[in-house]
Write a protein that holds these residues in place. Structure first.
Motif, PDB file in Angstrom:
ATOM      1  N   ASP A 101       0.770  -1.155   0.080  1.00 54.39           N
ATOM      2  CA  ASP A 101       0.021  -0.067  -0.037  1.00 54.39           C
ATOM      3  C   ASP A 101       0.884   1.060  -0.062  1.00 54.39           C
ATOM      4  OD1 ASP A 101      -2.754  -0.697  -0.175  1.00 54.39           O
ATOM      5  OD2 ASP A 101      -2.918  -0.841   1.907  1.00 54.39           O
ATOM      6  N   ASP A 102       0.426   2.319  -0.571  1.00 54.92           N
ATOM      7  CA  ASP A 102       0.880   3.455  -0.738  1.00 54.92           C
ATOM      8  C   ASP A 102      -0.071   4.509  -0.278  1.00 54.92           C
ATOM      9  OD1 ASP A 102       1.373   6.344  -1.540  1.00 54.92           O
ATOM     10  OD2 ASP A 102       2.641   5.828  -3.243  1.00 54.92           O
ATOM     11  N   PRO A 103       0.233   5.246   0.947  1.00 51.48           N
ATOM     12  CA  PRO A 103      -0.851   5.940   1.669  1.00 51.48           C
ATOM     13  C   PRO A 103      -1.375   7.020   0.796  1.00 51.48           C
ATOM     14  CG  PRO A 103       1.519   6.587   2.459  1.00 51.48           C
ATOM     15  CD  PRO A 103       1.577   5.399   1.580  1.00 51.48           C
ATOM     16  N   ASP A 104      -0.780   7.560  -0.352  1.00 54.66           N
ATOM     17  CA  ASP A 104      -1.346   8.759  -1.279  1.00 54.66           C
ATOM     18  C   ASP A 104      -2.051   8.014  -2.539  1.00 54.66           C
ATOM     19  OD1 ASP A 104      -0.814  10.870   0.241  1.00 54.66           O
ATOM     20  OD2 ASP A 104       1.066  11.194  -0.496  1.00 54.66           O
ATOM     21  N   CYS A 105      -2.063   6.577  -2.879  1.00 55.13           N
ATOM     22  CA  CYS A 105      -2.523   5.684  -3.741  1.00 55.13           C
ATOM     23  C   CYS A 105      -4.075   6.091  -3.784  1.00 55.13           C
ATOM     24  CB  CYS A 105      -1.912   4.413  -3.937  1.00 55.13           C
ATOM     25  SG  CYS A 105      -2.833   3.549  -4.944  1.00 55.13           S
ATOM     26  N   PRO A 106      -4.826   6.559  -4.734  1.00 50.18           N
ATOM     27  CA  PRO A 106      -6.138   6.547  -4.731  1.00 50.18           C
ATOM     28  C   PRO A 106      -6.695   5.194  -4.937  1.00 50.18           C
ATOM     29  CG  PRO A 106      -5.178   7.234  -6.982  1.00 50.18           C
ATOM     30  CD  PRO A 106      -3.975   7.131  -5.981  1.00 50.18           C
ATOM     31  N   PHE A 107      -5.877   4.348  -5.621  1.00 49.05           N
ATOM     32  CA  PHE A 107      -6.693   2.921  -5.787  1.00 49.05           C
ATOM     33  C   PHE A 107      -6.572   2.106  -4.470  1.00 49.05           C
ATOM     34  CE2 PHE A 107      -5.448   3.989  -9.926  1.00 49.05           C
ATOM     35  CZ  PHE A 107      -6.914   3.952 -10.710  1.00 49.05           C
ATOM     36  N   CYS A 108      -5.459   2.407  -3.477  1.00 52.83           N
ATOM     37  CA  CYS A 108      -5.319   1.810  -2.264  1.00 52.83           C
ATOM     38  C   CYS A 108      -6.381   2.344  -1.334  1.00 52.83           C
ATOM     39  CB  CYS A 108      -3.857   2.101  -1.801  1.00 52.83           C
ATOM     40  SG  CYS A 108      -2.414   1.680  -2.430  1.00 52.83           S
ATOM     41  N   ARG A 109      -6.712   3.533  -1.600  1.00 52.47           N
ATOM     42  CA  ARG A 109      -7.681   4.349  -0.721  1.00 52.47           C
ATOM     43  C   ARG A 109      -9.128   3.496  -1.055  1.00 52.47           C
ATOM     44  NH1 ARG A 109      -5.863  10.575  -0.728  1.00 52.47           N
ATOM     45  NH2 ARG A 109      -4.166  10.338   0.629  1.00 52.47           N
ATOM     46  N   ALA A 161       4.606  10.523   0.036  1.00 53.88           N
ATOM     47  CA  ALA A 161       4.127   9.206   0.463  1.00 53.88           C
ATOM     48  C   ALA A 161       5.203   8.393   1.477  1.00 53.88           C
ATOM     49  CB  ALA A 161       3.932   8.017  -0.814  1.00 53.88           C
ATOM     50  N   TYR A 162       6.584   8.578   1.154  1.00 50.54           N
ATOM     51  CA  TYR A 162       7.616   8.389   2.064  1.00 50.54           C
ATOM     52  C   TYR A 162       7.496   8.854   3.466  1.00 50.54           C
ATOM     53  CZ  TYR A 162      12.186   6.288   3.761  1.00 50.54           C
ATOM     54  OH  TYR A 162      13.041   5.778   4.403  1.00 50.54           O
ATOM     55  N   ARG A 163       7.305   9.996   3.604  1.00 47.32           N
ATOM     56  CA  ARG A 163       6.979  10.634   4.888  1.00 47.32           C
ATOM     57  C   ARG A 163       5.840  10.083   5.463  1.00 47.32           C
ATOM     58  NH1 ARG A 163       3.920  13.978   7.447  1.00 47.32           N
ATOM     59  NH2 ARG A 163       2.509  14.235   5.732  1.00 47.32           N
ATOM     60  N   LYS A 164       4.568   9.977   4.921  1.00 45.60           N
ATOM     61  CA  LYS A 164       3.536   9.607   5.332  1.00 45.60           C
ATOM     62  C   LYS A 164       3.871   8.051   5.919  1.00 45.60           C
ATOM     63  CE  LYS A 164       0.383  12.636   3.123  1.00 45.60           C
ATOM     64  NZ  LYS A 164      -0.873  12.533   2.170  1.00 45.60           N
ATOM     65  N   SER A 165       4.368   7.302   5.134  1.00 49.99           N
ATOM     66  CA  SER A 165       4.754   5.906   5.897  1.00 49.99           C
ATOM     67  C   SER A 165       5.263   5.878   6.702  1.00 49.99           C
ATOM     68  CB  SER A 165       5.510   5.229   4.575  1.00 49.99           C
ATOM     69  OG  SER A 165       4.653   5.236   3.083  1.00 49.99           O
ATOM     70  N   VAL A 166       6.423   6.620   6.959  1.00 51.95           N
ATOM     71  CA  VAL A 166       7.191   6.569   8.189  1.00 51.95           C
ATOM     72  C   VAL A 166       6.234   7.065   9.428  1.00 51.95           C
ATOM     73  CG1 VAL A 166       9.060   7.764   9.328  1.00 51.95           C
ATOM     74  CG2 VAL A 166       9.549   6.868   6.971  1.00 51.95           C
ATOM     75  N   ASP A 218      -5.848   3.611   8.470  1.00 47.11           N
ATOM     76  CA  ASP A 218      -7.244   3.987   8.327  1.00 47.11           C
ATOM     77  C   ASP A 218      -7.212   5.504   7.951  1.00 47.11           C
ATOM     78  OD1 ASP A 218      -7.803   1.589   8.584  1.00 47.11           O
ATOM     79  OD2 ASP A 218      -8.837   1.835  10.660  1.00 47.11           O
ATOM     80  N   HIS A 219      -6.599   6.473   8.706  1.00 44.43           N
ATOM     81  CA  HIS A 219      -6.645   7.707   8.820  1.00 44.43           C
ATOM     82  C   HIS A 219      -6.042   8.348   7.092  1.00 44.43           C
ATOM     83  CE1 HIS A 219      -7.275  11.634  10.548  1.00 44.43           C
ATOM     84  NE2 HIS A 219      -6.205  12.174  10.229  1.00 44.43           N
ATOM     85  N   GLY A 226      -7.639   9.728   3.130  1.00 41.30           N
ATOM     86  CA  GLY A 226      -7.459  10.837   2.584  1.00 41.30           C
ATOM     87  C   GLY A 226      -7.184  11.978   3.752  1.00 41.30           C
ATOM     88  N   GLN A 227      -7.009  11.751   4.966  1.00 40.58           N
ATOM     89  CA  GLN A 227      -7.032  12.680   5.940  1.00 40.58           C
ATOM     90  C   GLN A 227      -5.317  12.988   6.177  1.00 40.58           C
ATOM     91  OE1 GLN A 227      -9.752  13.893   7.588  1.00 40.58           O
ATOM     92  NE2 GLN A 227     -10.850  12.646   6.070  1.00 40.58           N
ATOM     93  N   PRO A 228      -5.141  14.110   6.849  1.00 46.23           N
ATOM     94  CA  PRO A 228      -3.781  14.564   6.786  1.00 46.23           C
ATOM     95  C   PRO A 228      -3.013  13.729   7.803  1.00 46.23           C
ATOM     96  CG  PRO A 228      -5.357  16.415   7.100  1.00 46.23           C
ATOM     97  CD  PRO A 228      -6.066  15.274   6.971  1.00 46.23           C
ATOM     98  N   VAL A 229      -1.729  13.266   7.527  1.00 43.56           N
ATOM     99  CA  VAL A 229      -0.993  12.517   8.221  1.00 43.56           C
ATOM    100  C   VAL A 229       0.098  13.255   8.859  1.00 43.56           C
ATOM    101  CG1 VAL A 229       0.283  10.386   8.412  1.00 43.56           C
ATOM    102  CG2 VAL A 229      -1.475  10.442   6.964  1.00 43.56           C
ATOM    103  N   PRO A 230       0.042  13.649  10.232  1.00 46.07           N
ATOM    104  CA  PRO A 230       1.047  14.411  10.848  1.00 46.07           C
ATOM    105  C   PRO A 230       2.620  13.581  11.203  1.00 46.07           C
ATOM    106  CG  PRO A 230      -0.464  13.597  12.564  1.00 46.07           C
ATOM    107  CD  PRO A 230      -1.076  13.159  11.175  1.00 46.07           C
ATOM    108  N   SER A 231       3.723  14.276  10.892  1.00 51.89           N
ATOM    109  CA  SER A 231       4.754  13.890  11.072  1.00 51.89           C
ATOM    110  C   SER A 231       4.824  13.415  12.705  1.00 51.89           C
ATOM    111  CB  SER A 231       5.869  14.768  10.744  1.00 51.89           C
ATOM    112  OG  SER A 231       5.956  14.993   9.258  1.00 51.89           O
TER     113      SER A 231
END
Length: 275
Positions: A151-159, A189-194, A207-208, A212-217
């Protein structure tokens, strides 16, 4: 001419429909005139000849096939099945496409692909994935081998696919989510994955993110497996998300319904088809 050899062969394969996995075997002679080397070369010489004719192409695997004098060559291509070529021991002939045993009805290329995928996935470290388990197994190791989803957190198909993942888990089949950022189309996407991995509740942050919700560092950096995940995906030739590996090694690409996935998984896991 050798500098364009690979691109010529690939264009030929595309024209023949090999990239569409049509059951047609295209046969081509390695670039150059006449035999490249004498017949009956040892494996090392076959490798050297191939690499000389296809500069810049990395050989990941070279192994003899069931056909005398022919070798399977796995290259460093994007998709595993499309990265497989067959080369004659003389170094003169190579073909791209599916190799079939008509006596047994087996697709030998597909058999190799599944064995390779199962081999890589059998070493999957579940401590480096987000393991979504059925409620009955929440406090213990899963009884079944999980479906593995890149999964990629910014991938629309993953969502789109993530709600189906939840249905698969609710149906009793565990899912191992491998965070796999495709940074070229999705620079953040790398930052979000971390950040997902470093969250106190990884599943909730996943899930967040996939809503499509913001992902804080994270407030504090943490050790994470994202770079190892990228290597794992490279070994499996994962080039798009979601990439879904079923327990038997079958690769399913893109958004699918939970019922479609479960329909393929249940017979192999010994679960009732209607479960």
């Amino acid at each position: 001419m050798t500098g364009t050899c690979w691109s010529v062969l690939m264009r030929t394969a595309d024209l023949l429909g090999l990239s569409m996995r049509v059951t047609l075997v295209g046969v081509a002679m390695l670039c150059g005139s006449g035999p490249v080397v004498a017949e009956g070369l040892p494996e090392g010489a076959v490798r050297a000849t191939f690499e000389a004719k296809f500069p810049g192409v990395t050989i990941k695997q070279l192994s003899p096939t069931e056909i005398a004098g022919w070798y399977l060559v796995e290259t460093d291509g994007a998709a595993l099945e499309a990265s497989i070529l067959y080369v004659h021991e003389s170094g003169r002939y190579v073909f791209s496409g599916g190799l079939f045993d008509l006596a047994s009805g087996r697709n030998l290329t597909r058999d190799y692909v599944r064995r390779k995928q199962q081999e890589v996935l059998s070493g999957l470290d579940l401590s480096k994935v987000i393991l979504l388990k059925p409620q009955a197994e929440a406090q213990r190791e899963p009884a079944l081998r999980p479906i593995v989803v890149f999964d990629d957190p910014d991938c629309p198909f993953c969502r789109k696919f993530h709600p189906e993942v939840k249905k698969i888990v609710q149906a009793g089949v565990p899912v191992a989510v491998v965070l796999y950022p495709l940074v070229r189309p999705h620079p953040d996407a790398y930052r979000k994955s971390v950040a997902i991995w470093c969250a106190e509740d990884r599943a909730a942050m996943l899930d967040h993110a996939l809503a499509g919700q913001p992902v804080p560092s994270p407030e504090q950096p943490c050790a994470h497996p994202i770079d190892e995940n990228l290597k794992l995906g490279h070994d499996l030739h994962v080039s798009s998300t979601p990439s879904i590996f079923l327990p038997n090694g079958t690769l399913v690409l893109g958004h699918r319904s939970a019922e479609e996935i479960l329909g393929q998984v249940r017979p192999n896991l010994g679960l009732p088809v209607g479960q």
